[in-house]
Design an enzyme around this catalytic site. Structure first.
Site, PDB file in Angstrom:
ATOM      1  N   GLU A  72      22.580 -36.152  45.573  1.00 22.44           N
ATOM      2  CA  GLU A  72      23.755 -35.321  45.872  1.00 22.44           C
ATOM      3  C   GLU A  72      23.586 -33.883  45.396  1.00 22.44           C
ATOM      4  O   GLU A  72      24.572 -33.158  45.257  1.00 22.44           O
ATOM      5  CB  GLU A  72      24.998 -35.941  45.227  1.00 22.44           C
ATOM      6  CG  GLU A  72      25.047 -35.881  43.714  1.00 22.44           C
ATOM      7  CD  GLU A  72      24.322 -37.038  43.037  1.00 22.44           C
ATOM      8  OE1 GLU A  72      24.600 -37.291  41.849  1.00 22.44           O
ATOM      9  OE2 GLU A  72      23.482 -37.689  43.688  1.00 22.44           O
ATOM     10  N   ASP A 132      25.894 -29.704  42.550  1.00 21.80           N
ATOM     11  CA  ASP A 132      25.907 -31.153  42.347  1.00 21.80           C
ATOM     12  C   ASP A 132      27.318 -31.673  42.619  1.00 21.80           C
ATOM     13  O   ASP A 132      28.314 -31.124  42.113  1.00 21.80           O
ATOM     14  CB  ASP A 132      25.482 -31.482  40.914  1.00 21.80           C
ATOM     15  CG  ASP A 132      25.444 -32.976  40.652  1.00 21.80           C
ATOM     16  OD1 ASP A 132      24.388 -33.584  40.895  1.00 21.80           O
ATOM     17  OD2 ASP A 132      26.474 -33.521  40.201  1.00 21.80           O
ATOM     18  N   ILE A 133      27.430 -32.748  43.420  1.00 22.46           N
ATOM     19  CA  ILE A 133      28.730 -33.344  43.711  1.00 22.46           C
ATOM     20  C   ILE A 133      29.176 -34.176  42.508  1.00 22.46           C
ATOM     21  O   ILE A 133      28.444 -35.062  42.043  1.00 22.46           O
ATOM     22  CB  ILE A 133      28.662 -34.225  44.970  1.00 22.46           C
ATOM     23  CG1 ILE A 133      28.212 -33.391  46.173  1.00 22.46           C
ATOM     24  CG2 ILE A 133      30.015 -34.865  45.250  1.00 22.46           C
ATOM     25  CD1 ILE A 133      28.012 -34.198  47.442  1.00 22.46           C
ATOM     26  N   ARG A 141      24.951 -16.585  54.143  1.00 25.97           N
ATOM     27  CA  ARG A 141      24.305 -15.890  55.256  1.00 25.97           C
ATOM     28  C   ARG A 141      23.340 -16.831  55.959  1.00 25.97           C
ATOM     29  O   ARG A 141      22.767 -17.732  55.347  1.00 25.97           O
ATOM     30  CB  ARG A 141      23.557 -14.657  54.745  1.00 25.97           C
ATOM     31  CG  ARG A 141      24.483 -13.553  54.245  1.00 25.97           C
ATOM     32  CD  ARG A 141      23.698 -12.392  53.682  1.00 25.97           C
ATOM     33  NE  ARG A 141      22.915 -12.782  52.509  1.00 25.97           N
ATOM     34  CZ  ARG A 141      22.170 -11.936  51.820  1.00 25.97           C
ATOM     35  NH1 ARG A 141      22.082 -10.662  52.169  1.00 25.97           N
ATOM     36  NH2 ARG A 141      21.507 -12.373  50.764  1.00 25.97           N
ATOM     37  N   ARG A 172      32.483 -18.797  44.724  1.00 30.57           N
ATOM     38  CA  ARG A 172      33.071 -18.835  46.063  1.00 30.57           C
ATOM     39  C   ARG A 172      32.773 -20.169  46.749  1.00 30.57           C
ATOM     40  O   ARG A 172      33.653 -20.762  47.389  1.00 30.57           O
ATOM     41  CB  ARG A 172      32.543 -17.670  46.899  1.00 30.57           C
ATOM     42  CG  ARG A 172      33.206 -17.563  48.263  1.00 30.57           C
ATOM     43  CD  ARG A 172      32.795 -16.312  49.008  1.00 30.57           C
ATOM     44  NE  ARG A 172      31.410 -16.350  49.439  1.00 30.57           N
ATOM     45  CZ  ARG A 172      30.461 -15.563  48.961  1.00 30.57           C
ATOM     46  NH1 ARG A 172      30.748 -14.685  48.000  1.00 30.57           N
ATOM     47  NH2 ARG A 172      29.219 -15.652  49.417  1.00 30.57           N
ATOM     48  N   ASP A 200      27.158 -40.625  53.020  1.00 33.32           N
ATOM     49  CA  ASP A 200      26.312 -39.810  53.904  1.00 33.32           C
ATOM     50  C   ASP A 200      27.139 -38.781  54.648  1.00 33.32           C
ATOM     51  O   ASP A 200      26.705 -37.622  54.839  1.00 33.32           O
ATOM     52  CB  ASP A 200      25.574 -40.705  54.902  1.00 33.32           C
ATOM     53  CG  ASP A 200      24.488 -41.546  54.233  1.00 33.32           C
ATOM     54  OD1 ASP A 200      24.151 -41.258  53.062  1.00 33.32           O
ATOM     55  OD2 ASP A 200      23.979 -42.487  54.886  1.00 33.32           O
ATOM     56  N   ASN A 248      30.124 -43.545  46.757  1.00 32.96           N
ATOM     57  CA  ASN A 248      29.313 -44.598  47.379  1.00 32.96           C
ATOM     58  C   ASN A 248      29.825 -45.986  47.004  1.00 32.96           C
ATOM     59  O   ASN A 248      29.897 -46.889  47.850  1.00 32.96           O
ATOM     60  CB  ASN A 248      27.849 -44.457  46.966  1.00 32.96           C
ATOM     61  CG  ASN A 248      27.147 -43.338  47.714  1.00 32.96           C
ATOM     62  OD1 ASN A 248      27.505 -43.028  48.862  1.00 32.96           O
ATOM     63  ND2 ASN A 248      26.154 -42.727  47.078  1.00 32.96           N
TER      64      ASN A 248
END
Length: 537
Positions: free
Chosen positions: A456, A413-414, A445, A476, A430, A421
């Site tokens: 988001e 989650d951002i 991978r 990571r 976006d 926004n």
């Protein structure tokens, strides 16, 4: 007898005709299995009470009534016995015409066999049928007193003329030939039906149905082919899990099937004693747990056949019958054992299925294109929410859920994305979403699926990954995003992410959605701890 529909029809007609011709009560014993102690009896009314009262009800099942003429005396009723009288056991060992103490005349019918000793006197071959005749004036004591024969040769038989005895021998020889013809015709037809069923199962393996549905369809094939009321596929490890369940009618289980202790007894017999199948009936010589299992399933008989996956015991298939008249033949056991290989292939396919996975339509059929070729989120080109729902549904299938390597889910989650926004506008938002999705994929991978979960948030599915390894991957990813600048109209912006991680636990989770819920709970925990971190549950 110009029409030979089936063995039962033939014997019903024969009983009525013999009773009418010889003016005697008639019982015709067939399907005689000395090893299992089974037989079927077509009998006229004079034998009905004796059969019903002389043998306990647990040994007797009335199958059907069939009128062979307008007279009550020649109507035939079919009984199934699971315990043979002693005189019939003697006939099995040494078939010959005798008269019992009850007055019953016994006429055996033996199937002819090719032998080099044509001059050998007496009966040759195996016992097919036994005719029991009783004239109205003869005594009818209980079956226990009818076990002793008063004569071994026809010359000492009372109440029957020599002409009648010779006529009976001739008629029974004709009946034996007709019986053999119809019997083997029925067997041939059954073999054709079995081969057709095996062909349908092979087609299922090669179909576009997902393996979970293939297993379910295979159980339906078994149940319908062998007249079972219910068929179960069980997986036994530390726990008992019902992988698939087919039933003719909606079952009403008084308690969960997985809680029944008798399954363990069956597993021990299969694994430790090397038993190839178990046939459980009320009088079966078996464990108390299996007898209790029969009662708990409200069944008259159970047929249990073990299932091995690559030489490792997986569980068993259980065919359940509630009709006491139903009996499984030995060839049924052999056919069911053969189909276990097909079921094992389907389960192996199911366990070996890895991403990228084909889409499933509403019927569980594989679509022609993979999820990597269609139905992507148009903005980020990640897989859409619908793709996640389908993958979670597939992983929740019973056959895969209980025996698949553990998988983990990550929710990314951002942090404070609404401010992006509000401050810079939706085009910048976006752009951040597209850049973030590309960076996530860069650090994973190629075959690892990323789903846009909504707004988001992104979900990452790590197949065959423990919680510890999944947390390392999440950390990571979180660090790789934290050090990146995202372009904006008046410079660049920095963003951070919060991640929640959960691993599948079959002992705690019942579906893949449970794993997703725990990942969401872990994400909320990360936000409560100041965001820009990874939390796991």
């Amino acid at each position: 007898m110009d029409r030979l529909d089936s063995v039962d029809w033939l014997l019903e007609q024969a009983v009525g005709a013999i009773a009418q011709t010889y003016q005697a009560e008639c019982a015709l014993w067939s399907h005689i299995d000395q090893r299992a102690g089974r037989a079927q009896v077509h009998a006229t009314p004079g034998f009905w009470d004796e059969l019903a009262e002389g043998i306990s009800t647990s040994n007797l099942s009335e199958l059907s009534d069939a009128e062979t003429s307008s007279d009550f005396e020649t109507s035939a009723r079919l009984f199934r016995l699971t315990q043979l009288p002693l005189w019939l056991t003697d006939q099995w060992r040494s078939p010959q015409m005798v008269q019992l103490a009850s007055g019953s005349l016994i006429v055996p019918v033996v199937s002819p066999e090719i032998t080099l000793k044509l001059e050998t006197p007496g009966w040759q071959g195996s016992l097919q049928l036994v005719l029991e005749l009783r004239r109205p004036l003869q005594p009818t004591p209980s079956m226990e007193s009818s076990d002793a024969a008063v004569a071994l040769f026809s010359t000492t038989i009372q109440g029957w003329t020599e002409a009648e005895l010779q006529s009976l021998k001739a008629r029974m020889a004709e009946l034996g030939l007709a019986y053999g013809m119809v019997y083997w015709h029925d067997k041939l037809e059954q073999s054709r039906q079995h081969m057709a069923m095996m062909g349908r199962m092979a087609h299922l393996l090669n179909s576009r149905l997902v393996p979970d549905l293939v297993v379910q369809e295979m159980l339906a094939e078994l149940g319908q082919e062998f007249g079972s009321d219910r068929v179960l596929l069980l997986h036994l490890t530390q726990h008992v899990d019902v992988v698939a369940d087919w039933a003719r009618t909606e079952p009403n289980d008084p308690e969960p099937l997985s809680s029944l202790a008798g399954w363990r007894d069956a597993a021990d017999l299969f694994v430790q004693d090397g038993v190839s199948y178990l046939w459980i009936e009320p009088l079966s010589d078996t464990t108390e747990g299996l007898r209790k299992l029969l009662h708990q399933l409200q069944a008259s008989s159970l047929l249990l056949v073990p299932l091995f996956l690559q030489a490792k015991f997986f569980g068993m298939v259980c065919l359940i019958t509630t009709d006491a008249a139903h009996a499984y033949a030995l060839e049924t056991v052999q056919i069911v054992s053969q189909t276990m290989d097909y079921v094992a292939i389907a389960l192996t396919q199911l366990q070996g299925y890895q991403t990228p996975l084909p889409w499933l339509d509403s019927n569980g059929v594989l679509a022609g294109t993979t999820m990597y070729e269609s139905d992507r989120d148009p903005l980020t080109h990640c897989l859409a929410r619908e793709a996640l729902d389908r993958e979670l549904k597939r992983r929740s299938s019973k056959a895969l859920w209980i025996d698949q390597p553990p998988f983990s889910l990550l929710i990314c989650d951002i942090d404070y994305f609404k401010l992006v926004n509000d401050s810079y506008g939706y085009p910048v938002g976006d752009s951040v979403l597209k850049t973030l999705a590309a960076r996530l994929q860069h650090h994973l991978r190629k075959e690892t699926p990323i789903y846009r979960y909504g707004g988001e948030q992104f979900v990452i599915l790590l197949a065959d990954t423990s919680l510890e390894l999944a947390v390392e991957v999440a950390e990571r990813l979180q660090q790789s995003i934290r050090g990146v600048s995202f372009a904006a109209p008046h410079g660049s912006i920095q963003i951070t992410t919060s991640l929640g991680v959960a691993q599948q636990d079959p002992n705690r989770d019942t579906t893949a959605w449970d794993v997703l819920e725990r990942a969401e709970a872990a994400l909320l925990d990360a936000k409560r701890h100041g965001r820009n971190c990874v939390k796991a549950l």
